[in-house]
Scaffold this active site. Sequence first.
Site, short mmCIF file in Angstrom:
data_model
loop_
_atom_site.label_atom_id
_atom_site.label_comp_id
_atom_site.label_asym_id
_atom_site.label_seq_id
_atom_site.Cartn_x
_atom_site.Cartn_y
_atom_site.Cartn_z
N LYS A 1 -2.76 2.69 -13.26
CA LYS A 1 -1.31 2.60 -13.49
C LYS A 1 -0.90 1.23 -14.04
CE LYS A 1 2.19 1.10 -11.49
NZ LYS A 1 3.14 0.97 -12.56
N GLY B 1 4.34 4.68 -14.69
CA GLY B 1 5.55 5.21 -13.82
C GLY B 1 5.78 3.76 -13.02
N CYS C 1 -1.26 -16.15 -15.55
CA CYS C 1 -1.16 -16.41 -14.26
C CYS C 1 -2.04 -17.90 -13.83
CB CYS C 1 -1.74 -15.36 -13.35
SG CYS C 1 -3.52 -14.93 -13.83
P1 NAD Z 1 4.87 -7.14 -10.38
O1 NAD Z 1 4.25 -7.48 -9.07
O2 NAD Z 1 6.33 -6.82 -10.64
O3 NAD Z 1 3.96 -6.08 -11.19
C1 NAD Z 1 2.86 -5.78 -11.46
C2 NAD Z 1 2.37 -4.26 -11.17
O4 NAD Z 1 2.63 -3.92 -9.76
C3 NAD Z 1 3.19 -3.22 -11.91
O5 NAD Z 1 2.28 -2.39 -12.46
C4 NAD Z 1 4.04 -2.78 -11.26
O6 NAD Z 1 4.62 -1.58 -11.38
C5 NAD Z 1 3.41 -2.56 -9.70
N1 NAD Z 1 4.09 -2.77 -8.54
C6 NAD Z 1 5.52 -3.04 -8.45
N2 NAD Z 1 5.78 -3.03 -7.08
C7 NAD Z 1 4.67 -2.08 -6.58
C8 NAD Z 1 4.55 -1.83 -5.20
N3 NAD Z 1 5.36 -2.00 -4.22
N4 NAD Z 1 3.44 -1.18 -5.01
C9 NAD Z 1 2.55 -1.03 -5.91
N5 NAD Z 1 2.56 -1.45 -7.16
C10 NAD Z 1 3.77 -1.96 -7.40
O7 NAD Z 1 4.34 -8.32 -11.42
P2 NAD Z 1 4.71 -8.69 -12.77
O8 NAD Z 1 6.05 -9.31 -12.92
O9 NAD Z 1 4.59 -7.42 -13.67
O10 NAD Z 1 3.73 -9.77 -13.28
C11 NAD Z 1 3.69 -10.95 -13.14
C12 NAD Z 1 3.00 -11.59 -12.05
O11 NAD Z 1 1.66 -11.14 -12.00
C13 NAD Z 1 3.00 -13.08 -11.94
O12 NAD Z 1 3.24 -13.63 -10.90
C14 NAD Z 1 1.54 -13.48 -12.27
O13 NAD Z 1 1.18 -14.66 -11.75
C15 NAD Z 1 0.73 -12.35 -11.74
N6 NAD Z 1 -0.34 -12.19 -12.34
C16 NAD Z 1 -1.46 -12.62 -11.66
C17 NAD Z 1 -2.95 -12.46 -12.39
C18 NAD Z 1 -4.03 -12.89 -11.53
O14 NAD Z 1 -5.15 -12.59 -11.97
N7 NAD Z 1 -4.02 -13.66 -10.45
C19 NAD Z 1 -2.77 -11.91 -13.67
C20 NAD Z 1 -1.76 -11.75 -14.29
C21 NAD Z 1 -0.41 -12.01 -13.60
#
Ligand code: NAD
Length: 477
Positions: free
Chosen positions: A170, A201, A279
């Site tokens: 996803k 989605g 990140c």
């Molecule tokens: P986000 O958590 O909003 O979304 C990430 C993914 O999770 C998306 O696909 C989203 O649809 C999904 N998602 C959202 N709510 C969910 C739920 N309740 N259950 C399951 N899936 C859900 O994050 P974002 O704003 O898209 O990304 C930014 C964040 O990601 C930052 O905090 C960044 O540090 C982190 N990040 C971490 C790494 C790492 O490797 N540690 C790498 C890249 C980004």
Amino acid sequence: MKNFEKVYIDGQWVSSQGNETLDVINPANGEVCASVPAANKQDVNLAVDAAKKAFLAWSSQPSEARAALINAIADGMQARKDELIQAIVATMGCPIAIAEDLQVQGSIDALRSFAVLALEMDKEEVFDSHIVVSEAIGVCVLINPWNYPLSQLVGKLGPALAAGCTVVVKPAEQTPLQDLILADIINQTELPKGVFNLLTGVGSQIGEALSSHPDVDMVSFTGSTQAGIKVAQAAAPSVKRVCQELGGKSPYIIAPGADLEAAVRYGVEDVMLNSGQTCSSLTRMLVPASQLTEVETIAKTVAAEWKLGDPMLADTNMGPLSSHQQQSRVLAYIKKGIEEGAKLLCGGTKLAPEFSKGAYVAPTIFSHVSNDMIIAKEEIFGPVLCIIPYENIEQAIVIANDTPFGLASAVYAKDSSEAIKIARQLRAGQCYLQGAYFNSDAPFGGYKQSGNGREWGLEGLKEYTETKALLIDSTDQ
Ligand code: NAD
């Protein structure tokens, strides 16, 4: 504008069971560039069923066969490299030169390294009384964010396929296009049906259904700490493995005696890359207080080299942020930093009128930051660097570790042996020494609230395996 009307389940493109769609926005101009299906819970059940049915046959294939198919996918990506680049530029605003090198070619090369690692699955550890083997964990859900969308997918899909797992993928709502292209590439290979399934989605709608599904054995999640917690909570009742790659606020110690020009340049460039949406960005630069003025001068000069512009142009090195929502969030943090009394060296909340339609934020540097300011404590996820002065190296280490995160860190000292001494005292999953860069063979992952588990390299493969002990009765010789 391109409309994608189907999701990919059980080796074919099928209509979603619902009729909702999601608009994908180009952050450089605010226009809709594509529309994709918003899958629902029935789609989740169908995709997980397909992955479950395919698991036994796929995990029993010889490792060489899995490796060959991984390479076939990498060949397909190479052939459609331009399409993958365009998808990433259009949906997240990454400048084309960076998208080509870091986001796409790097991902193709990294996928090939998992074809090599697939052969590790044949290894056994033989002891006097028992043999230890590794087996695929099962059906895996792979949930990704938008900042390095292809690379993050490869960092999960590569080891999952190498281990013999089947997957439901996803992508983030903002960046689904490269995943759809990849599904099409996979559709042209001989990968058995059901091994790879893709649902586009909304995370808050299908994320819980995917994470809590009893037939899913593991969820690998990359994203925000808040969503990562929700995934872990949804997964807990069915006792599945959860790998979380979450946020960071990584410290970068420039030690006394370091080559200041090179060290500051490295730190500023690291934070500005990908418009600060990395990140592991080294967003807290810790510098000797006695050298603060010199650091400020170098930092401002390097920041001025970052050219904000249209991500489609070859000479742009900083595009917009990946969404207008992200832009508002980052601008609010910059405003907060000014209110908190940090010294704004460059950037800020104002931009030239030609950038008004896109989600742009200028390279921004704060100096005289103290570690208890909000801008030093919370992840901003934009091109914003905090320079924090320290009096001695012991104090620098305390400040570096004074964070709930522990994803990355870095040290620039007078030489690498001095840097290693400091690095061993930092509580983070990675430490970049003397200007080192990301390497997809090295394990990546967080301490503390930056996550659980590791991605990339051999450690990344192990996340997708279970360990089995074969115990031999000593009388049966
Ligand atoms: P986000 O958590 O909003 O979304 C990430 C993914 O999770 C998306 O696909 C989203 O649809 C999904 N998602 C959202 N709510 C969910 C739920 N309740 N259950 C399951 N899936 C859900 O994050 P974002 O704003 O898209 O990304 C930014 C964040 O990601 C930052 O905090 C960044 O540090 C982190 N990040 C971490 C790494 C790492 O490797 N540690 C790498 C890249 C980004």
